[in-house]
Design an enzyme around this catalytic site. Structure first.
Site, PDB file in Angstrom:
ATOM      1  CG  MET A 167     -22.688  26.641  35.978  1.00  0.00           C
ATOM      2  SD  MET A 167     -22.899  24.890  35.479  1.00  0.00           S
ATOM      3  CE  MET A 167     -21.648  24.103  36.520  1.00  0.00           C
TER       4      MET A 167
ATOM      5  CG  HIS B 201     -22.962  13.613  37.890  1.00  0.00           C
ATOM      6  ND1 HIS B 201     -22.742  12.370  37.351  1.00  0.00           N
ATOM      7  CD2 HIS B 201     -22.227  14.479  37.126  1.00  0.00           C
ATOM      8  CE1 HIS B 201     -21.917  12.468  36.332  1.00  0.00           C
ATOM      9  NE2 HIS B 201     -21.591  13.728  36.172  1.00  0.00           N
TER      10      HIS B 201
ATOM     11  CD  GLU C 160     -26.812  14.809  36.561  1.00  0.00           C
ATOM     12  OE1 GLU C 160     -26.220  13.747  36.840  1.00  0.00           O
ATOM     13  OE2 GLU C 160     -26.249  15.921  36.556  1.00  0.00           O
TER      14      GLU C 160
ATOM     15  CD  GLU D 275     -24.229   9.933  39.468  1.00  0.00           C
ATOM     16  OE1 GLU D 275     -25.325  10.293  38.979  1.00  0.00           O
ATOM     17  OE2 GLU D 275     -23.141  10.414  39.118  1.00  0.00           O
TER      18      GLU D 275
END
Length: 353
Positions: free
Chosen positions: A241, A258, A287, A319
């Site tokens: 990716m 995250h 998320e 986070e």
């Protein structure tokens, strides 16, 4: 008078502290007992029995001694995981709760694989090294514990990698229905969807089944997608990716960003932006969004604990607050975004070019 009020308040805080400290003294015990319940298959056996199950019946079905089993069940019942009801003969018996059903090894709402992952030695050893991250900012506790980063470790240890994929799949079986139920409009008008970092493909299979007009592209590292099961309407594609993402109307990322620091997230998001159309394309991010103080809800503790897990297991993962998400999306070239609550640890963020 004011001094007396302060003294009273201090005494109340002291009493509360004397009770609360034991939660931290025995914090790992709770996880260990729940793990034990999953390994024994307690919830599965009680579910199969279909009616209140006596200690004798349960110990016989599990082929274990009744005395230690009683103590395990007493602990779990005290926490509301199982409850007691009378059998048809008037004897006390154990029955399931909505919470205990989450401990079943299989099933629509099972979180057993997630618990087994987070109670595994791979994870707990890293958590024990959490202070390394605070004392030496660039040092990953996972690397301190295992001698290499998490991605290298998982690639070299297929059994541990499978444990991670099973945990992610168990989470998907809970979260994806919440997405479908609470914001199905996110998928309106889309013809194709690429699931970036799709693990074993469970998430995409559920989405394609719910929205059969979607052409699904399951995209992950080659060694990951090679183990994914075939599914009608889903194409498996191996790749990186950070290099490129297969073309689709929308890119879907659930619990991917995250794992990474801001620089890597921006790079991933840019590759996703390149993969979608300028006119109707979007990136769908599932998320956690960390709330500001004073705006916490019943899942805030889970989100903050998840942040600690990211600190322990990744080099720069975390986070993020809404402001931090906004920063990433702006730097990656997205013009606007929306955030939708799905009554879960995660939210759905739609980002538009």
């Amino acid at each position: 008078m004011e001094g007396k009020q302060r003294e009273t308040k201090w005494c109340e805080e002291k009493e509360q502290a004397e009770a609360s400290i034991w939660k931290y003294v025995f914090g790992f015990t709770e996880m260990a007992v729940v793990k034990c319940a999953i390994e024994l298959g307690i919830a599965d056996v009680i579910e199969s029995h279909g009616s209140p199950m006596t200690l004798s019946e349960l110990s016989s079905a599990l082929a274990c001694a009744s005395s230690p089993l009683y103590r395990i069940m007493r602990f779990l019942m005290h926490r509301g995981i199982f409850k007691e009801e009378l059998t048809a003969h008037g004897s006390p018996g154990y029955v399931q709760t909505a919470l205990s059903r989450r401990l079943m090894r299989y099933g629509e709402h099972s979180m057993a694989a997630f618990i087994m992952l987070n109670s595994s030695q791979m994870v707990t050893t890293s958590l024990h090294c959490l202070s390394a991250r605070v004392l030496a900012n660039e040092t990953s506790p996972f690397e301190v514990a295992h001698g290499e980063d998490a991605w290298s470790f998982l690639e070299a240890n297929p059994a541990q990698s499978q444990l991670v994929n099973e945990a992610m799949a168990s989470d998907a079986r809970v979260v994806v229905p919440a997405i479908i139920h609470n914001c199905s409009e996110v998928f309106d008008g889309l013809g194709s969807l690429v699931d970036v970092g799709g693990g074993n493909g469970t998430t995409l299979q559920m989405l394609v089944k719910a929205f059969p007009w979607l052409r699904g592209i399951h995209f992950d590292l080659p060694h990951v997608v090679s183990n994914a099961a075939a599914f009608h309407g889903v194409e498996h594609v191996g790749g990186d990716m950070f290099q490129s993402v297969p073309k689709a109307d929308a890119a879907f990322l659930m619990w991917i960003l995250h794992d990474w620091g801001d620089k890597e997230c921006i790079q991933i998001l840019k590759k996703c932006r390149e993969a979608i159309s300028e006119e109707k394309g979007k990136v769908i991010i599932v998320e956690a969004v960390i709330e500001e103080e004073g705006k916490m809800d019943e899942l805030s503790d889970a989100r903050l604990a998840l942040d600690m897990a990211m600190m322990a297991h990744t080099d720069a993962g975390k986070e993020r607050t809404l402001k931090e998400w906004e920063f990433l999306l702006e730097k990656a070239g997205f013009a606007r975004y929306t955030v939708k609550s799905i009554h879960a640890v995660q939210s759905v963020i739609e980002a538009f070019p």
